[in-house]
Scaffold this motif. Sequence first.
Motif, PDB file in Angstrom:
ATOM      1  N   ASP A  71      81.018  -2.922 111.626  1.00  0.00           N
ATOM      2  CA  ASP A  71      81.309  -2.533 110.249  1.00  0.00           C
ATOM      3  C   ASP A  71      81.102  -3.726 109.316  1.00  0.00           C
ATOM      4  O   ASP A  71      81.030  -4.880 109.763  1.00  0.00           O
ATOM      5  N   ASN A 131      79.377  -6.249 101.495  1.00  0.00           N
ATOM      6  CA  ASN A 131      78.421  -5.983 102.570  1.00  0.00           C
ATOM      7  C   ASN A 131      77.674  -7.232 103.018  1.00  0.00           C
ATOM      8  O   ASN A 131      76.679  -7.129 103.733  1.00  0.00           O
ATOM      9  N   LEU A 162      71.767  -3.396 109.551  1.00  0.00           N
ATOM     10  CA  LEU A 162      72.859  -3.418 108.584  1.00  0.00           C
ATOM     11  C   LEU A 162      72.717  -4.551 107.580  1.00  0.00           C
ATOM     12  O   LEU A 162      72.937  -4.354 106.381  1.00  0.00           O
ATOM     13  N   GLU A 188      72.209  -0.114 106.231  1.00  0.00           N
ATOM     14  CA  GLU A 188      72.486   1.031 107.088  1.00  0.00           C
ATOM     15  C   GLU A 188      71.667   0.909 108.364  1.00  0.00           C
ATOM     16  O   GLU A 188      70.691   0.158 108.422  1.00  0.00           O
ATOM     17  N   SER A 205      80.115   6.032 112.209  1.00  0.00           N
ATOM     18  CA  SER A 205      81.446   6.436 111.750  1.00  0.00           C
ATOM     19  C   SER A 205      82.505   6.226 112.825  1.00  0.00           C
ATOM     20  O   SER A 205      83.678   5.990 112.522  1.00  0.00           O
ATOM     21  N   LYS A 245      83.924   2.347 112.665  1.00  0.00           N
ATOM     22  CA  LYS A 245      84.431   1.738 111.440  1.00  0.00           C
ATOM     23  C   LYS A 245      85.865   1.234 111.607  1.00  0.00           C
ATOM     24  O   LYS A 245      86.670   1.840 112.337  1.00  0.00           O
TER      25      LYS A 245
END
Length: 414
Positions: A338, A346, A372, A377, A384, A387
């Motif tokens: 994550d 980010n 990432l 992404e 998901s 995370k």
Amino acid sequence: MEYSGEQEQFDVVVIGAGIMGSCAAYQLAKHGQKVVLLEQFDFLHHLGSSHGESRTIRATYPEDYYSQMVIESSRLWEEAESEIGYQVYIKTPQFDMGPNNNKSLQCVIENCKSSSLPCSVLDPKQVSEQFKGRFELPENWVGVLTQLGGVLKPTKAVSMFQTLAFQMGAILRDNMQVIDIKKDNEKGGVCVFTSNGSMFRGNKCIITIGAWMQKFVKMVTGKVLPIQPLHTTICYWRIKKGHEEKFLVDSGFPTFASYSEPYIYGTPSCEFPGLVKIAVHGGYQCDPDERTWVSTKIEDSVNSWIEGRFSGHVDSSKPVFTQSCMYSMTPDEDFVIDFLGGEFGNDVVIAGGFSGHGFKMGPVVGRILNDLVLNGEALGVDLSYFKMSRFEKNPEGNVKEFEDQVHSYEPLPM
């Protein structure tokens, strides 16, 4: 504080040179990034989770989101081998076994079908015939045989990815203990500070520090990630005289896992002549900086499991020797991949909590981390499940319909 050591600007700073960090550095360098890989100890040290003689690779998971990751990772392992010119991935079938009413094993079978992963579901008689008496299962057990399996050579594999990263232009620095990271408000990105006075500036930063992840994230952000370091013990057992060849890869002996209590896994005899690796998935809580190195107690159930499953061909009285390793265990045994968020947004990605089953997925995790930091992404995988926010909704993380494989963590030994 004055930083008199190295001060250089990079596209990406990778902290932690185990399998995940080394794979990330390789992918980034391959994609033309100026990358530095920092390791707090010597490269290829034995103090973390990426060393030793073997890890298994298998696509048989109760969770459907891992199978495709392993299939991609298998291809990436082969791709890296072709680039380096030597082998770190020894192919052999994977054999899973357990009571026929075990929910985890039933999910494995269903996921094989949905992932188009060919598998054979065998009753005890068929298992005995398939393996010529080397495995014997109780009457109420079932076996699952798949061809995507094998043994990975951990230390050699980490060295492979570091070498490939270096050949592609990555800078590698060991004995660089990172003591802090800060948002670079002057130039943007992140400043990474080490204990020897060096500072590395990066547009982006990836943190892959295994059992040290919880400590570091808490220090930097105040967040407490439920990633518990576990000290685990790997055991090697003597094959009885006259049966040694039966347990070799060349004889078709598989990597294996037993979905019973305790959860047991192992590899063919390939690391040490005449010995087979049989270990329990689990361990006791530890501080990675203050480990006792005390071996996990061998439960009587392990000895009886060995005696029963291998038809008396393996000396089950005690292991010949043991090796120490560490897990970074999450409550749901799922990874944490994550963005760090907060002031870092980010610009910083973390990858940890690989819970004793992540090594095989190092190449695909490296690809995901590359995606990432470069694109924000990662395609082809549903992140998901990985995370950090899942623990805010539920302290136990992802809800699963089958029993956990690690039922409890032993307390610190006194």
